[in-house]
Scaffold this active site. Structure first.
Site, PDB file in Angstrom:
ATOM      1  N   ARG A  67       0.831  -1.202   0.000  1.00 58.39           N
ATOM      2  CA  ARG A  67       0.000   0.000   0.000  1.00 58.39           C
ATOM      3  C   ARG A  67       0.869   1.257   0.000  1.00 58.39           C
ATOM      4  O   ARG A  67       2.016   1.239   0.406  1.00 58.39           O
ATOM      5  CB  ARG A  67      -0.914   0.009   1.227  1.00 58.39           C
ATOM      6  CG  ARG A  67      -1.988  -1.060   1.229  1.00 58.39           C
ATOM      7  CD  ARG A  67      -2.881  -0.947   2.459  1.00 58.39           C
ATOM      8  NE  ARG A  67      -2.121  -1.031   3.705  1.00 58.39           N
ATOM      9  CZ  ARG A  67      -1.785   0.007   4.455  1.00 58.39           C
ATOM     10  NH1 ARG A  67      -2.154   1.240   4.109  1.00 58.39           N
ATOM     11  NH2 ARG A  67      -1.088  -0.152   5.573  1.00 58.39           N
ATOM     12  N   LYS A  79      -8.402  -2.904   0.727  1.00 60.63           N
ATOM     13  CA  LYS A  79      -8.352  -2.093   1.926  1.00 60.63           C
ATOM     14  C   LYS A  79      -9.200  -0.830   1.812  1.00 60.63           C
ATOM     15  O   LYS A  79      -9.640  -0.285   2.825  1.00 60.63           O
ATOM     16  CB  LYS A  79      -6.908  -1.746   2.261  1.00 60.63           C
ATOM     17  CG  LYS A  79      -6.112  -2.944   2.773  1.00 60.63           C
ATOM     18  CD  LYS A  79      -6.795  -3.627   3.963  1.00 60.63           C
ATOM     19  CE  LYS A  79      -5.976  -4.769   4.520  1.00 60.63           C
ATOM     20  NZ  LYS A  79      -6.699  -5.502   5.612  1.00 60.63           N
ATOM     21  N   HIS A 118     -10.550  -5.598  12.418  1.00 68.20           N
ATOM     22  CA  HIS A 118      -9.454  -6.186  11.638  1.00 68.20           C
ATOM     23  C   HIS A 118      -8.979  -7.420  12.402  1.00 68.20           C
ATOM     24  O   HIS A 118      -8.073  -7.350  13.223  1.00 68.20           O
ATOM     25  CB  HIS A 118      -8.333  -5.163  11.482  1.00 68.20           C
ATOM     26  CG  HIS A 118      -7.303  -5.556  10.478  1.00 68.20           C
ATOM     27  ND1 HIS A 118      -6.018  -5.065  10.490  1.00 68.20           N
ATOM     28  CD2 HIS A 118      -7.359  -6.409   9.417  1.00 68.20           C
ATOM     29  CE1 HIS A 118      -5.330  -5.579   9.487  1.00 68.20           C
ATOM     30  NE2 HIS A 118      -6.125  -6.405   8.837  1.00 68.20           N
ATOM     31  N   SER A 142       0.886  -8.269  11.722  1.00 74.57           N
ATOM     32  CA  SER A 142       1.653  -9.232  10.947  1.00 74.57           C
ATOM     33  C   SER A 142       2.725  -9.895  11.804  1.00 74.57           C
ATOM     34  O   SER A 142       3.442  -9.229  12.554  1.00 74.57           O
ATOM     35  CB  SER A 142       2.308  -8.522   9.760  1.00 74.57           C
ATOM     36  OG  SER A 142       3.077  -9.416   8.998  1.00 74.57           O
ATOM     37  N   LYS A 162      -1.840 -14.746  13.828  1.00 71.76           N
ATOM     38  CA  LYS A 162      -3.305 -14.648  13.681  1.00 71.76           C
ATOM     39  C   LYS A 162      -3.857 -15.724  12.749  1.00 71.76           C
ATOM     40  O   LYS A 162      -4.805 -16.438  13.083  1.00 71.76           O
ATOM     41  CB  LYS A 162      -3.648 -13.248  13.156  1.00 71.76           C
ATOM     42  CG  LYS A 162      -5.131 -12.981  12.938  1.00 71.76           C
ATOM     43  CD  LYS A 162      -5.387 -11.506  12.714  1.00 71.76           C
ATOM     44  CE  LYS A 162      -4.664 -10.983  11.506  1.00 71.76           C
ATOM     45  NZ  LYS A 162      -5.533 -10.569  10.408  1.00 71.76           N
ATOM     46  N   THR A 163      -3.253 -15.850  11.562  1.00 69.48           N
ATOM     47  CA  THR A 163      -3.731 -16.835  10.587  1.00 69.48           C
ATOM     48  C   THR A 163      -3.486 -18.250  11.085  1.00 69.48           C
ATOM     49  O   THR A 163      -4.363 -19.124  10.990  1.00 69.48           O
ATOM     50  CB  THR A 163      -3.025 -16.631   9.231  1.00 69.48           C
ATOM     51  OG1 THR A 163      -3.312 -15.315   8.757  1.00 69.48           O
ATOM     52  CG2 THR A 163      -3.504 -17.642   8.211  1.00 69.48           C
ATOM     53  N   ASP A 179      -9.633 -12.059   8.056  1.00 66.48           N
ATOM     54  CA  ASP A 179      -9.049 -10.720   8.111  1.00 66.48           C
ATOM     55  C   ASP A 179      -9.986  -9.597   8.544  1.00 66.48           C
ATOM     56  O   ASP A 179      -9.573  -8.729   9.294  1.00 66.48           O
ATOM     57  CB  ASP A 179      -8.462 -10.379   6.739  1.00 66.48           C
ATOM     58  CG  ASP A 179      -7.502  -9.207   6.798  1.00 66.48           C
ATOM     59  OD1 ASP A 179      -6.644  -9.182   7.697  1.00 66.48           O
ATOM     60  OD2 ASP A 179      -7.600  -8.320   5.941  1.00 66.48           O
ATOM     61  N   ARG A 208       1.627 -12.326  -1.958  1.00 65.37           N
ATOM     62  CA  ARG A 208       0.254 -12.567  -1.518  1.00 65.37           C
ATOM     63  C   ARG A 208      -0.463 -13.551  -2.422  1.00 65.37           C
ATOM     64  O   ARG A 208      -0.154 -13.696  -3.603  1.00 65.37           O
ATOM     65  CB  ARG A 208      -0.539 -11.259  -1.524  1.00 65.37           C
ATOM     66  CG  ARG A 208      -0.039 -10.210  -0.547  1.00 65.37           C
ATOM     67  CD  ARG A 208      -0.597 -10.429   0.826  1.00 65.37           C
ATOM     68  NE  ARG A 208      -0.199  -9.387   1.767  1.00 65.37           N
ATOM     69  CZ  ARG A 208      -0.749  -9.217   2.964  1.00 65.37           C
ATOM     70  NH1 ARG A 208      -1.725 -10.010   3.362  1.00 65.37           N
ATOM     71  NH2 ARG A 208      -0.326  -8.254   3.765  1.00 65.37           N
TER      72      ARG A 208
END
Length: 528
Positions: free
Chosen positions: A56, A198, A217, A235, A239-240, A254, A319
C-alpha cells in the site's frame, strides 16, 4: 466552481461498448493471460507483478473533505483531507482515460456476509487480473442477487493513469481517494491490488458504526457448539496460524463486523501472505493456491511455472487471493453468534509480556487502542534492536473515525455479551530477541485452546507488578515457569528494566488518545 456530475460520468462509462460485466473466473484467467497481465502457474493460479508498488501507499491515500463527513473523520497523517475540486477533476480525467481503453472489467458484489447490513459494491478495473482479484476477495452474488443488485459504492482502479502532482494537487503520481458523499473510491498510479481490498474495508469502518456494528481487523472461527473466537493481531503474531484450527470452522481470516446478531465476515475471500509458504506449515493456504487464485509478486519458474515461495527478490509482501470456499472447514455462510472469547495477539520481542493473561474490560479497551507488537532487529534497515510497534485497534491505516469510537463500541459489546478477553504473547520468553527463545507454538496453541474451552475462567492468577495483567499460574501442558515472564529470566533486574521501558513506551503512545476516559488509562494501562 460547479460540482461535477460524477453519477452521469459513471453511467456513461458503464454504458460503453468496451465494458465486460461479471466475467467468470475462467474468462478472467483467459483475459489476464492473453493480455500479458499475468502468467498461468503450475497449479492453475495466475501470477501478476505490481511494479514498484508492492504494498500500500499510505502517503497517497486521501479522504475528500465534504460536508457529509468532515466533522466525523479523524483527520491527520492517516486520513489526509483533499478538496472536492481535486477529486472531481481527477474523476473526470480517469473516466475519460478509461472510456478510451479497449476493454474494461466490472464486478458487482457485496461487502458483508450479513444480508441486513451488507454493502453493494461495483469494481471497475483497467486490468483483468484486478477484476479477478475483486471477484475472489469480495462476496459474489447469486444470479438473483445480481439481477437485483444495488450499487452503494463504486471502486474505480486505473493503474496506468498517473496523476501530475503539479496540476492535480497530489503528492505523487499515485492516488487513492475516497468520497463518502459521492460514494466513489478513485485509485490510480499503482498496480498493487491490495489498495482495492483495503479501500472497501476503510469504507466499512466508516459506515458500520452508524448502524451500531463494530468493524474489526481480525480473524474469526466457530466451534461445534457455536462458540465464537476472534483473533486480533498484527503481521507476524500468528493470527492466521492460530485461527486455522481443524476442530473449528473458519468464519474469515481478516475483516469482520460485530452486529446485534453476532459476527460476520466482511469479505468473501482470503488475502494470505505466502512468503516462505510450505504445505507442512500452512497446508490450508498452500492447497488453496489452485485454479483462479491470484498470486501477487511471487517468483515463478519461467519453464515449469512452479512458484518459489521463498524467493523475496520482488518483495517479502507476496500474496495469494482466493475465495474462502477454497479452504476446508469453513462456516458457510460466513456468519456466527456473539464472541465468547477474544484474543489479542502480540509478538513481544522484548520478552516481558506474559504468554497469556486475562484482561478486564478496561484493559481490553486499552490494549485494543494500543495494538502492540514489535519489530525485530534486521527486519528493516536501521533496526538494530527490538522496537515497539503500535497500530491502533490493530488496523490504524483503515480507521476513518476517531479510534475511541471503535474502542468504546468494543467495551460496550464486551459488557453486553460477557466476552472473555485474553492477551497472548507469541514472542519471546526468558530474555529479549537474541537472548531468550521464541515461545513454542505448541504452548501457545495449548493456552489458546484452554482459553476458548473456558478452562481459564476460574483458575488462580498472579498480578503482573508492572502491567497489572492477571496471569494464570497453572495451565495443563505448559511449564509453570513459562507462564510468569519474570520467572523465566535468569537476570531479574534486566527483566525489570526491560519491562519498565516497554511500559513507558505504552504510556507515551497512549498520549495521542486525548479524549480517552480516565477509566481506560487508569484501569487499563501499566501500573508502574
Amino acid at each position: 466552481m460547479n460540482s461535477i456530475d460524477t453519477v452521469s460520468e459513471l453511467n456513461q462509462l458503464l454504458a460503453g461498448s468496451n465494458v465486460s460485466l461479471q466475467l467468470s473466473v475462467p474468462q478472467l484467467v483467459e483475459k489476464a493471460t492473453s493480455r500479458g497481465e499475468a502468467v498461468l502457474t503450475s497449479t492453475g493460479a495466475v501470477k501478476a507483478e505490481t511494479g514498484k508498488y508492492t504494498g500500500r501507499s499510505p502517503q497517497d491515500k486521501y479522504i475528500v473533505e465534504e460536508a457529509i463527513s468532515k466533522d466525523k473523520i479523524d483527520w491527520g497523517s492517516v486520513n489526509q483531507p483533499i478538496s472536492s475540486e481535486i477529486f472531481e477533476t481527477l474523476h473526470t480525467k480517469v473516466v475519460k482515460y478509461l472510456k478510451e481503453k479497449e476493454e474494461l472489467f466490472v464486478f458487482k458484489g457485496f461487502a458483508g456476509a450479513d444480508k441486513e447490513s451488507r454493502l453493494g459494491i461495483q469494481v471497475i478495473n483497467e486490468y483483468a487480473w484486478h477484476n479477478l482479484f475483486s471477484h475472489q476477495l469480495f462476496i459474489r452474488p447469486s444470479e438473483e442477487e445480481l439481477a437485483n443488485h444495488v450499487t452503494d459504492f463504486t471502486i474505480i482502479s486505473a493503474p496506468n493513469f498517473k496523476a501530475d502532482p503539479a496540476i492535480d494537487g497530489t503528492k505523487s503520481e499515485t492516488f487513492i481517494m475516497v468520497s463518502m458523499e459521492k460514494r466513489i473510491v478513485l485509485i490510480g498510479g499503482t498496480e498493487y491490488a491490495g489498495e482495492i481490498k483495503k479501500s472497501v474495508f476503510s469504507i466499512m469502518n466508516y459506515l458500520l458504526p452508524e448502524a451500531n456494528i463494530l468493524p474489526m481487523h481480525c480473524s474469526a472461527n466457530v466451534g461445534e457448539a457455536g462458540d465464537v473466537t476472534l483473533f486480533f493481531g498484527l503481521s507476524g503474531t500468528g493470527k492466521t496460524t492460530l485461527s486455522a484450527d481443524a476442530g473449528r470452522k473458519l468464519i474469515g481470516d481478516d475483516e469482520h463486523g460485530w452486529s446485534d446478531n453476532g459476527v460476520f465476515n466482511i469479505e468473501g475471500g482470503c488475502y494470505a501472505k505466502c512468503i516462505d509458504l510450505t504445505r507442512e506449515n500452512e497446508p490450508q493456504i498452500f492447497d488453496a493456491i489452485s485454479f483462479g487464485t491470484v498470486l501477487e509478486n511471487v517468483v515463478v519458474d519461467s519453464e515449469t511455472r512452479v512458484a518459489n515461495y521463498s524467493d523475496k527478490s520482488l518483495t517479502e509482501n507476496t500474496r495469494a487471493a482466493y475465495p474462502i470456499q477454497y479452504i476446508e472447514n469453513i462456516a458457510d455462510p460466513s456468519v456466527a453468534g456473539h464472541p465468547n472469547t477474544i484474543v489479542f495477539l502480540t509478538a513481544d520481542a522484548f520478552g516481558v509480556l506474559p504468554p497469556i493473561s486475562k484482561l478486564t474490560k478496561e484493559q481490553a479497551m486499552y490494549h485494543f487502542l494500543s495494538g502492540f507488537t514489535s519489530k525485530l532487529a534486521g527486519t528493516e534497515r536501521g533496526v538494530t534492536s527490538p522496537e515497539p510497534v503500535f497500530s491502533t485497534c490493530f488496523g490504524s491505516p483503515f480507521l476513518p473515525l476517531h479510534a475511541t469510537v471503535y474502542a468504546e463500541m468494543l467495551g460496550k459489546k464486551i459488557d453486553e455479551h460477557g466476552s472473555q478477553v485474553f492477551l497472548v504473547n507469541t514472542g519471546w520468553t526468558g530474555g529479549e530477541y537474541g537472548v531468550g527463545n521464541r515461545m513454542k507454538l505448541s504452548y501457545t496453541r495449548t493456552m489458546v485452546r484452554a482459553a476458548i474451552e473456558g478452562k481459564l475462567d476460574n483458575v488462580a492468577t498472579a498480578k503482573d507488578a508492572i502491567f497489572g495483567l492477571e496471569i494464570p499460574t497453572q495451565i495443563e501442558g505448559v511449564p509453570s515457569e513459562v507462564l510468569v515472564p519474570r520467572n523465566a529470566w535468569a537476570d531479574k533486574e534486566a527483566y525489570d528494566q526491560k519491562a519498565t521501558g516497554l511500559a513507558q513506551s505504552f504510556r507515551k503512545n497512549f498520549t495521542k488518545f486525548g479524549t480517552v476516559s480516565e477509566d481506560i488509562m487508569l484501569k487499563g494501562g501499566p501500573l508502574a
